[in-house]
Design an enzyme around this catalytic site. Sequence first.
Site, PDB file in Angstrom:
ATOM      1  N   ARG A 120      24.482 -25.386-102.276  1.00 46.35           N
ATOM      2  CA  ARG A 120      24.593 -26.434-101.134  1.00 46.35           C
ATOM      3  C   ARG A 120      23.620 -27.720-101.194  1.00 46.35           C
ATOM      4  NH1 ARG A 120      27.612 -25.062 -97.091  1.00 46.35           N
ATOM      5  NH2 ARG A 120      26.235 -23.271 -96.353  1.00 46.35           N
ATOM      6  N   TYR A 121      22.460 -27.050-101.147  1.00 46.87           N
ATOM      7  CA  TYR A 121      21.203 -27.781-101.168  1.00 46.87           C
ATOM      8  C   TYR A 121      20.889 -28.259-102.497  1.00 46.87           C
ATOM      9  CZ  TYR A 121      20.863 -26.505 -96.438  1.00 46.87           C
ATOM     10  OH  TYR A 121      21.102 -26.327 -94.970  1.00 46.87           O
ATOM     11  N   ARG A 124      17.982 -25.548-103.898  1.00 52.00           N
ATOM     12  CA  ARG A 124      17.944 -24.197-103.674  1.00 52.00           C
ATOM     13  C   ARG A 124      19.425 -23.390-103.611  1.00 52.00           C
ATOM     14  NH1 ARG A 124      16.771 -27.271 -99.351  1.00 52.00           N
ATOM     15  NH2 ARG A 124      16.899 -26.570 -97.405  1.00 52.00           N
ATOM     16  N   CYS A 133      26.359  -3.686 -96.390  1.00 51.07           N
ATOM     17  CA  CYS A 133      25.251  -3.498 -95.617  1.00 51.07           C
ATOM     18  C   CYS A 133      25.317  -2.292 -95.325  1.00 51.07           C
ATOM     19  CB  CYS A 133      25.598  -4.729 -94.558  1.00 51.07           C
ATOM     20  SG  CYS A 133      25.766  -6.349 -95.264  1.00 51.07           S
ATOM     21  N   CYS A 137      27.371  -6.192 -88.803  1.00 52.43           N
ATOM     22  CA  CYS A 137      27.253  -6.795 -87.454  1.00 52.43           C
ATOM     23  C   CYS A 137      28.618  -7.489 -86.975  1.00 52.43           C
ATOM     24  CB  CYS A 137      26.306  -8.170 -87.761  1.00 52.43           C
ATOM     25  SG  CYS A 137      24.959  -7.447 -88.589  1.00 52.43           S
ATOM     26  N   CYS A 140      29.338 -11.264 -88.078  1.00 50.85           N
ATOM     27  CA  CYS A 140      28.983 -11.608 -89.642  1.00 50.85           C
ATOM     28  C   CYS A 140      29.770 -12.788 -90.092  1.00 50.85           C
ATOM     29  CB  CYS A 140      29.033 -10.374 -90.464  1.00 50.85           C
ATOM     30  SG  CYS A 140      28.519 -10.883 -92.136  1.00 50.85           S
ATOM     31  N   ARG A 142      29.864 -13.913 -92.978  1.00 52.91           N
ATOM     32  CA  ARG A 142      30.657 -13.440 -94.328  1.00 52.91           C
ATOM     33  C   ARG A 142      31.568 -12.251 -94.204  1.00 52.91           C
ATOM     34  NH1 ARG A 142      25.157 -14.303 -96.831  1.00 52.91           N
ATOM     35  NH2 ARG A 142      25.099 -16.458 -96.834  1.00 52.91           N
ATOM     36  N   ASP A 301      27.951 -18.837 -85.806  1.00 55.08           N
ATOM     37  CA  ASP A 301      29.148 -19.439 -86.866  1.00 55.08           C
ATOM     38  C   ASP A 301      30.601 -19.588 -86.064  1.00 55.08           C
ATOM     39  OD1 ASP A 301      27.352 -20.690 -88.153  1.00 55.08           O
ATOM     40  OD2 ASP A 301      27.209 -18.917 -89.345  1.00 55.08           O
ATOM     41  N   ASP A 338      24.773 -24.213 -88.188  1.00 59.37           N
ATOM     42  CA  ASP A 338      25.052 -24.354 -89.626  1.00 59.37           C
ATOM     43  C   ASP A 338      26.498 -25.053 -89.647  1.00 59.37           C
ATOM     44  OD1 ASP A 338      25.059 -24.103 -92.350  1.00 59.37           O
ATOM     45  OD2 ASP A 338      24.537 -21.872 -92.307  1.00 59.37           O
ATOM     46  N   LYS A 345      22.357 -26.665 -92.413  1.00 56.85           N
ATOM     47  CA  LYS A 345      21.702 -26.399 -91.106  1.00 56.85           C
ATOM     48  C   LYS A 345      21.422 -27.522 -90.494  1.00 56.85           C
ATOM     49  CE  LYS A 345      20.370 -21.801 -92.937  1.00 56.85           C
ATOM     50  NZ  LYS A 345      20.795 -21.982 -94.247  1.00 56.85           N
TER      51      LYS A 345
HETATM   52  C1  LIG Z   1      20.264 -21.295 -95.403  1.00 58.03           C
HETATM   53  C2  LIG Z   1      20.817 -21.545 -96.734  1.00 58.03           C
HETATM   54  C3  LIG Z   1      19.618 -21.831 -97.521  1.00 58.03           C
HETATM   55  C4  LIG Z   1      18.160 -21.878 -97.077  1.00 58.03           C
HETATM   56  O1  LIG Z   1      18.030 -22.843 -96.262  1.00 58.03           O
HETATM   57  P1  LIG Z   1      16.302 -22.945 -95.662  1.00 58.03           P
HETATM   58  O2  LIG Z   1      16.645 -23.829 -94.672  1.00 58.03           O
HETATM   59  O3  LIG Z   1      15.716 -23.491 -96.713  1.00 58.03           O
HETATM   60  O4  LIG Z   1      15.802 -21.755 -94.944  1.00 58.03           O
HETATM   61  C5  LIG Z   1      20.052 -22.186 -98.688  1.00 58.03           C
HETATM   62  N1  LIG Z   1      21.192 -22.388 -99.263  1.00 58.03           N
HETATM   63  C6  LIG Z   1      22.303 -22.044 -98.279  1.00 58.03           C
HETATM   64  C7  LIG Z   1      23.690 -22.283 -98.833  1.00 58.03           C
HETATM   65  C8  LIG Z   1      22.072 -21.782 -97.154  1.00 58.03           C
HETATM   66  O5  LIG Z   1      23.139 -21.459 -96.280  1.00 58.03           O
HETATM   67  S1  SF4 Z   2      24.967 -10.411 -90.445  1.00 54.79           S
HETATM   68 FE1  SF4 Z   2      26.603  -9.815 -92.147  1.00 54.79          FE
HETATM   69  S2  SF4 Z   2      25.510  -9.700 -94.097  1.00 54.79           S
HETATM   70 FE2  SF4 Z   2      24.003  -9.635 -92.642  1.00 54.79          FE
HETATM   71  S3  SF4 Z   2      23.422  -7.644 -92.126  1.00 54.79           S
HETATM   72 FE3  SF4 Z   2      24.910  -8.187 -90.582  1.00 54.79          FE
HETATM   73  S4  SF4 Z   2      27.056  -7.623 -91.701  1.00 54.79           S
HETATM   74 FE4  SF4 Z   2      25.399  -7.731 -93.268  1.00 54.79          FE
END
Ligand SMILES: *Cc1c(COP(=O)(O)O)cnc(C)c1O
Ligand code: SF4
Length: 396
Positions: A120-121, A124, A133, A137, A140, A142, A301, A338, A345
């Site tokens: 996305r960025y 990184r 996991c 959670c 979550c 995801r 989220d 986010d 973010k």
């Molecule tokens: C959170 C996240 C990051 C890391 O973001 P930082 O602000 O550098 O901690 C990188 N890629 C994605 C897709 C993210 O959701």
């Molecule tokens: S938030 Fe989602 S990915 Fe993170 S530990 Fe909990 S269940 Fe696993």
Amino acid sequence: MQPNDSLQNWPSGQGRWADVPPEDWKNWKWQLKNRITSLAQLETLLDLSEEERAGCELAGKKLALAITPYFFNLINPDDPEDPVRRQVVPQGAEHTTAPEELLDPVGEDEHQPVKGIVHRYPDRVLFLVTDRCAAYCRYCTRSRLVSNAQDYNFHPELETGLEYIRNTPQIRDVLLSGGDPLLLSDNKLDYLLGELRKIPHVEFVRIGSRIPVFLPQRVTPELCDIFRRHGPVWMSIHVNHPNECTLELREACEKLSFAGVPLGNQSVLLKGVNNNAETMRSLIHRLLMMRVRPYYLYQCDLITGSAHLRTDPREGIEIIRSLRGHTTGYALPQFVIDAPGGGGKIPLNPDYVESITEDAIILRNYEGRQFHYPIRGQVDPSVLSDLMEPAPLPAF
Ligand SMILES: *Cc1c(COP(=O)(O)O)cnc(C)c1O
Ligand code: SF4
């Protein structure tokens, strides 16, 4: 009243599993094998509400139920509103979808140039290395892919991900996530970190993991050796409530820290778990006592079935306002949303700038007192144009 954060008050020990030989209890594989994963098991341990029973019955269609015995011990069975319980015991409300909710709330799927890499960025990437996991959670982000209850069938493709990173020189930061990367075997982690370290443009490697919190037994000397060899490797753990700060977690953080792993924490602001200033204050103080620097506090989220856990975003801003200036600056996380649909973010901060005039910036401090800082001359326009230039988007 200030909660008492002194170490004598931190939980520890085998609790309900006092009869288990300590060598089993301390073995992370024993903890995984003995997880609570069914309604029948959970009912022998807690008096479940109708809501919770309904949640457990449906969990297999949404996000699996799993709680390690170690983490289960942190639940007070006499408190139906227990903040640890709310994080891991399913509720029927998870199966009601509010109109604003999304399966992929932060738009990760459309930013995947190859399966498992979220780019996305520009500089990184998020590298999803497993869909499992140690415990799940209920909120979550995801949950569409984690535990595979929704048949997303995510198969981590480590080689494809590594190849993408090798071939994309603008990636200088790799964040391993999932699922939980520390569920990979030592051999796999050793290989993965070793391969990342061989890539000249990868400067920064970090892991997002809740394993130290769910399963501190996983932080073995062998694992620490891997981090020492491939360091610097940074880690963000995920603690939401001070009751999760145990002597076992503290010891795990100490081992990681001594292996050269700088530790941060990411919390999610959750209704009935940590959405008040006193709980948050106690949490961030305990984190500092464990050598963990609070990093992000997330607005929950818009994940499907999370309405019962989401707070009003203004609560987060007010919590930060009540802490900033009143406690150690190092203790304060950045509150973020986010952005729904994939904007990344976005920081949310209480506003301390009252106004900016021709000759002064007018500020309010943490006590609400007003201050003037004089402005002389003008901002150098060349500085601004550099900072304001929109970053180029990654090409794929
Ligand atoms: C959170 C996240 C990051 C890391 O973001 P930082 O602000 O550098 O901690 C990188 N890629 C994605 C897709 C993210 O959701
Ligand atoms: S938030 Fe989602 S990915 Fe993170 S530990 Fe909990 S269940 Fe696993």
